[in-house]
Design an enzyme around this catalytic site. Structure first.
Site, PDB file in Angstrom:
ATOM      1  N   LYS A   1       8.377  -0.546   4.125  1.00  0.00           N
ATOM      2  CA  LYS A   1       9.216   0.615   3.536  1.00  0.00           C
ATOM      3  C   LYS A   1       8.699   1.762   4.571  1.00  0.00           C
ATOM      4  CE  LYS A   1       9.914   3.371  -0.694  1.00  0.00           C
ATOM      5  NZ  LYS A   1       9.595   3.622  -2.020  1.00  0.00           N
TER       6      LYS A   1
ATOM      7  N   SER B   1      13.228   3.453  -5.191  1.00  0.00           N
ATOM      8  CA  SER B   1      13.520   4.168  -3.777  1.00  0.00           C
ATOM      9  C   SER B   1      13.323   3.196  -2.522  1.00  0.00           C
ATOM     10  CB  SER B   1      12.594   5.360  -3.482  1.00  0.00           C
ATOM     11  OG  SER B   1      11.284   5.008  -3.748  1.00  0.00           O
TER      12      SER B   1
ATOM     13  N   SER C   1       9.973   2.106  -8.415  1.00  0.00           N
ATOM     14  CA  SER C   1      10.730   2.016  -6.861  1.00  0.00           C
ATOM     15  C   SER C   1      10.463   0.785  -6.374  1.00  0.00           C
ATOM     16  CB  SER C   1      10.232   3.163  -6.016  1.00  0.00           C
ATOM     17  OG  SER C   1      10.768   4.381  -6.257  1.00  0.00           O
TER      18      SER C   1
END
Lengths: 59, 466
Positions: free
Chosen positions: B77, B152, B176
């Site tokens: 990420k 996310s 997330s």
């Protein structure tokens, strides 16, 4: 939590400001109600203690 | 190569049926083929990945294998700082965040032999559960174009589901990791608070942030978790507790395990498909020897409000400079959520932290005397369309965000280990997901239960057709 509305014009900025304040006020009211009977000995780091004590034996 | 598990690929590499360079080239080729549509990556480091692959292959050729992750292509990420690569955190600023040395979890995976393919798309500042991003493109759901990937850690979910990486790291402040795992039909583990170092990863909320693995199977999640878990002097919140191998405990099954099905909150307002999928998954666990126990949980709604106070206060503090100096750069809903934090008093923030301690103590004591794990939904509905989640006013968007993360957010505040596992497909062809939640630091039981279910149900064998 009360949410916020989209706006772009200058006349709406004050309303945005009110919405932000209202959202914060709503959260504050919830905290005030829930925290009324907190013990004097309760402190933020007790969260970690709660996890460590709740862990039990390795399974 | 791009559809196999980490365990399978690792064995093929070890047996030299395939070289590390070939494995990496296969993944880079797949990224080139489908990522213009998926938008899972922000940065692809083809050159760096191939150089690492050659070095790791040379080690194998010399008879040295670091372990099961040797030569495995992963991606991270874009809030994990990786040496030599920019970290945008989903903002319009390419190098919004940096750390020295790099993210501890990434460094541990690289030390274990993983290859970094690149950095993955995400919701701006990790503030949102859908995966839309005005700066880097909306991540598409690999199962159905036009639907959200979840967020996310949107790129992490889509990349792993689509076979662009064998596994990924995500971060989870209100769901997330688990939300994109659920939307994309993969496995996502939010470990216990304190189990995995967040050092070198952008913070959204120091009290609620967790890093964890996102993979195609539970066994793969266990391999990544075992590599990244454990105390880190760079993150003062990490626990000094030893980390027993979760991979070694996967096969112990669920015989006698008490699986709690919540009577309150977690099935309220979820679609029938989601509720039926989770109850069917619980029935599979029962057939495997688990005992289903209906449980009335301490009302999580208070904890959700507590976590909102903590999250808003901390995220606004962390990103205050961006909000104050360059608010026009932020997406409207992200800016709106951050601005609330300026209005929360220190008194309310500290009361929220004190309440969190009390509520966690009560939840752990009440629930885990009755059950060993909880089974609940992850998402209230299958992945909605990108168009629908962005429609209407900022007010509408923020309300939708809160609703979509209401089943995951409580466990960030309680700090408990929580696993998302695929448990079916909707009639529209979108994944359904089961959430398994365990005692503090008991990732072994959570992963073992998830593995037993997964192997019996077989949903991990389905892949999106791209």
């Amino acid at each position: 939590m009360r949410a916020l509305r989209a706006r772009s014009g200058g006349g709406l900025v004050k309303e945005t400001d009110r919405q932000v304040s209202a959202a914060a006020a709503d959260l504050a009211a919830v905290i005030e109600r829930a925290a009324g009977d907190l013990s004097l000995e309760e402190e933020p780091s007790n969260f970690v203690v709660a996890l460590e004590r709740g862990a039990g034996e390795d399974r | 190569v791009t559809d196999v598990t980490i365990a399978t690929l690792g064995e093929a590499l070890a047996a030299r049926r395939l070289s590390v360079v070939e494995a990496v080239e296969e993944h880079l080729g797949r990224i080139r083929k489908v990522d213009a549509h998926l938008r899972a990556f922000i940065t692809v480091d083809a050159e760096g990945a191939l150089a690492t692959a050659r070095a790791l292959q040379a080690e194998l050729d010399a008879g040295r294998r670091r372990g099961p992750l040797h030569g495995i292509p992963l991606a991270f990420k874009d809030l994990c700082h990786v040496r030599g690569l920019p970290t945008s955190c989903g903002t319009s600023t390419a190098e919004y965040f940096a750390a020295d040395p790099e993210c501890t979890a990434v460094a541990r995976l690289r030390a274990a032999g993983a290859v970094t393919l690149g950095k993955l798309n995400m919701t701006e500042l990790a503030l949102g559960p859908f995966g839309d991003n005005a700066h880097h493109g909306d991540v598409q759901n690999p199962w159905k174009a036009g639907h959200v990937s979840g967020g996310s850690s949107s790129g992490s979910g889509a990349a792993v589901a689509a076979g662009l990486a064998c596994g990924a790291l995500g971060s989870d402040t209100g769901g997330s990791i688990r939300l994109p795992a659920a939307c994309c039909g993969i496995v996502g583990l939010k470990p216990t608070y304190g189990r995995v170092s967040r050092a070198g990863a952008m913070a959204l909320s120091w009290s609620l942030d967790h890093l964890g693995p996102m993979t195609r199977t539970v066994a793969d999640a266990a391999l990544l978790f075992d590599a990244i878990a454990g105390h880190d002097p760079r993150d003062a919140t990490t626990s000094a507790r030893p980390v027993p191998s979760t991979a070694a405990a996967l096969g112990r099954g669920v015989a006698g395990l008490r699986v709690g099905l919540p009577d309150n909150y977690f099935f309220d307002g979820v679609t029938a498909e989601i509720a039926d999928g989770v109850r069917a998954a619980a029935a599979v666990l029962e057939r495997l020897g688990a005992r289903l126990v209906p449980v009335q949980l301490p009302d999580p709604r208070v904890m959700v409000d507590v976590s909102n106070v903590i999250a808003r206060s901390e995220s606004t503090t962390i990103h205050a400079r961006l909000v104050r100096d360059r608010p026009h750069e932020l997406q409207p809903a992200v800016r709106a959520r951050l601005e609330v934090g300026f209005r929360i008093s220190a008194h309310d923030y500290l009361q929220a932290l004190r309440l969190r301690a009390r509520l966690t103590r009560a939840f752990v004591a009440e629930v885990f005397t009755e059950v060993d794990v909880l089974a609940a939904p992850v998402i209230p509905e299958p992945a909605p369309t990108l168009e629908s989640v962005k429609a209407g006013t900022v007010d509408d968007v923020v309300r939708r965000m809160s609703r979509f993360s209401r089943l995951t957010r409580p466990f960030n505040a309680y700090g408990l280990p929580a696993l998302a596992v695929p448990c079916g497909m909707s009639r529209a062809g979108l994944p359904l997901a089961l959430q398994l939640v365990g005692r503090p630091f008991d990732e072994r039981t959570v992963l073992a239960a998830g593995h037993a279910y997964e192997q019996a149900a077989g949903w991990h064998r389905q892949h999106p057709a791209l």
